[in-house]
Design a protein around this motif. Structure first.
Motif, mmCIF file in Angstrom:
data_model
loop_
_atom_site.group_PDB
_atom_site.id
_atom_site.type_symbol
_atom_site.label_atom_id
_atom_site.label_comp_id
_atom_site.label_asym_id
_atom_site.label_seq_id
_atom_site.Cartn_x
_atom_site.Cartn_y
_atom_site.Cartn_z
ATOM 1 N N THR A 74 -25.109 -20.140 -16.847
ATOM 2 C CA THR A 74 -24.026 -19.191 -17.143
ATOM 3 C C THR A 74 -22.769 -19.940 -17.577
ATOM 4 O O THR A 74 -22.102 -19.540 -18.532
ATOM 5 C CB THR A 74 -23.737 -18.309 -15.915
ATOM 6 O OG1 THR A 74 -24.909 -17.559 -15.606
ATOM 7 C CG2 THR A 74 -22.578 -17.361 -16.171
ATOM 8 N N ARG A 75 -22.467 -21.057 -16.887
ATOM 9 C CA ARG A 75 -21.285 -21.845 -17.257
ATOM 10 C C ARG A 75 -21.440 -22.441 -18.658
ATOM 11 O O ARG A 75 -20.454 -22.532 -19.401
ATOM 12 C CB ARG A 75 -21.027 -22.947 -16.229
ATOM 13 C CG ARG A 75 -20.506 -22.412 -14.901
ATOM 14 C CD ARG A 75 -19.987 -23.507 -13.976
ATOM 15 N NE ARG A 75 -20.923 -24.594 -13.732
ATOM 16 C CZ ARG A 75 -21.898 -24.566 -12.831
ATOM 17 N NH1 ARG A 75 -22.082 -23.498 -12.075
ATOM 18 N NH2 ARG A 75 -22.683 -25.608 -12.671
ATOM 19 N N ILE A 76 -22.653 -22.815 -19.030
ATOM 20 C CA ILE A 76 -22.884 -23.314 -20.391
ATOM 21 C C ILE A 76 -22.575 -22.209 -21.390
ATOM 22 O O ILE A 76 -21.897 -22.419 -22.394
ATOM 23 C CB ILE A 76 -24.326 -23.840 -20.558
ATOM 24 C CG1 ILE A 76 -24.488 -25.167 -19.805
ATOM 25 C CG2 ILE A 76 -24.674 -24.017 -22.034
ATOM 26 C CD1 ILE A 76 -25.914 -25.688 -19.753
ATOM 27 N N GLY A 82 -19.263 -28.286 -17.071
ATOM 28 C CA GLY A 82 -18.761 -29.652 -17.087
ATOM 29 C C GLY A 82 -17.363 -29.802 -16.529
ATOM 30 O O GLY A 82 -16.880 -30.927 -16.387
ATOM 31 N N SER A 83 -16.721 -28.703 -16.185
ATOM 32 C CA SER A 83 -15.391 -28.755 -15.571
ATOM 33 C C SER A 83 -15.528 -28.566 -14.069
ATOM 34 O O SER A 83 -16.261 -27.695 -13.609
ATOM 35 C CB SER A 83 -14.491 -27.660 -16.137
ATOM 36 O OG SER A 83 -14.272 -27.868 -17.499
ATOM 37 N N CYS A 84 -14.797 -29.358 -13.321
ATOM 38 C CA CYS A 84 -14.820 -29.269 -11.865
ATOM 39 C C CYS A 84 -14.250 -27.928 -11.423
ATOM 40 O O CYS A 84 -13.185 -27.503 -11.895
ATOM 41 C CB CYS A 84 -14.012 -30.417 -11.270
ATOM 42 S SG CYS A 84 -13.882 -30.363 -9.466
ATOM 43 N N THR A 103 -21.083 -28.524 -9.680
ATOM 44 C CA THR A 103 -19.902 -27.700 -9.936
ATOM 45 C C THR A 103 -18.611 -28.460 -9.676
ATOM 46 O O THR A 103 -17.542 -27.973 -10.007
ATOM 47 C CB THR A 103 -19.902 -26.440 -9.053
ATOM 48 O OG1 THR A 103 -19.917 -26.845 -7.682
ATOM 49 C CG2 THR A 103 -21.095 -25.551 -9.362
ATOM 50 N N LYS A 104 -18.720 -29.649 -9.062
ATOM 51 C CA LYS A 104 -17.539 -30.417 -8.707
ATOM 52 C C LYS A 104 -17.677 -31.858 -9.183
ATOM 53 O O LYS A 104 -18.778 -32.409 -9.215
ATOM 54 C CB LYS A 104 -17.341 -30.428 -7.179
ATOM 55 C CG LYS A 104 -17.132 -29.072 -6.571
ATOM 56 C CD LYS A 104 -17.043 -29.181 -5.065
ATOM 57 C CE LYS A 104 -17.017 -27.811 -4.418
ATOM 58 N NZ LYS A 104 -17.147 -27.912 -2.966
ATOM 59 N N CYS A 105 -16.540 -32.461 -9.498
ATOM 60 C CA CYS A 105 -16.537 -33.885 -9.817
ATOM 61 C C CYS A 105 -16.805 -34.659 -8.532
ATOM 62 O O CYS A 105 -16.755 -34.093 -7.422
ATOM 63 C CB CYS A 105 -15.203 -34.280 -10.447
ATOM 64 S SG CYS A 105 -13.797 -34.193 -9.327
ATOM 65 N N ILE A 106 -17.055 -35.934 -8.675
ATOM 66 C CA ILE A 106 -17.386 -36.752 -7.504
ATOM 67 C C ILE A 106 -16.229 -36.799 -6.511
ATOM 68 O O ILE A 106 -16.441 -36.824 -5.314
ATOM 69 C CB ILE A 106 -17.839 -38.176 -7.933
ATOM 70 C CG1 ILE A 106 -18.563 -38.874 -6.801
ATOM 71 C CG2 ILE A 106 -16.679 -38.999 -8.441
ATOM 72 C CD1 ILE A 106 -19.929 -38.336 -6.524
ATOM 73 N N ASN A 107 -14.989 -36.783 -6.992
ATOM 74 C CA ASN A 107 -13.825 -36.844 -6.089
ATOM 75 C C ASN A 107 -13.674 -35.579 -5.246
ATOM 76 O O ASN A 107 -13.194 -35.642 -4.123
ATOM 77 C CB ASN A 107 -12.539 -37.092 -6.886
ATOM 78 C CG ASN A 107 -12.519 -38.453 -7.526
ATOM 79 O OD1 ASN A 107 -13.093 -39.403 -6.990
ATOM 80 N ND2 ASN A 107 -11.864 -38.565 -8.666
#
Length: 109
Positions: A74-76, A82-84, A103-107
């Protein structure tokens, strides 16, 4: 997104979705195969209950993963892939390749 081939990621996610659906069908068939029959032997009953609990846990895990994969697809489609979800920064290519439904970046994980 930088160098990530979203079309290829989408194909990977769609294959994963199909695989998860097949696995869920197999788990469902395993649960219904017995037809509710219970062994007369107590040790066999204990083993059957334990097996049923394992199948239920596997089914829950697969359902959750399927939801994650569908959400990534769905996000695609809506352009937010690709956005956190927390900081809105771009998720790294390495993370996307390792966990395409992240759904989240590594940080923020």
């Amino acid at each position: 997104m930088s160098n990530i081939n979203v079309k290829q990621i989408k194909e990977t996610l769609e294959k994963e979705k199909a695989s998860l659906i097949n696995q869920l069908d197999a788990l469902k068939n395993d649960k219904t195969r017995k037809g509710g029959a219970i062994s007369a032997d107590w040790p066999d009953q204990a083993q059957e209950v334990e097996n049923d609990e394992v199948v239920d846990q596997l089914e829950t895990l697969e359902l959750n993963k399927l939801k994650d994969v569908e959400a990534a697809l769905t996000r695609i489609e809506n352009g937010s892939y690709g956005s956190c979800a927390v900081c809105q920064n771009e998720i790294s290519e390495a993370r996307i390749l390792a966990v395409p439904f992240a759904t989240k970046c590594i940080n923020c994980s």
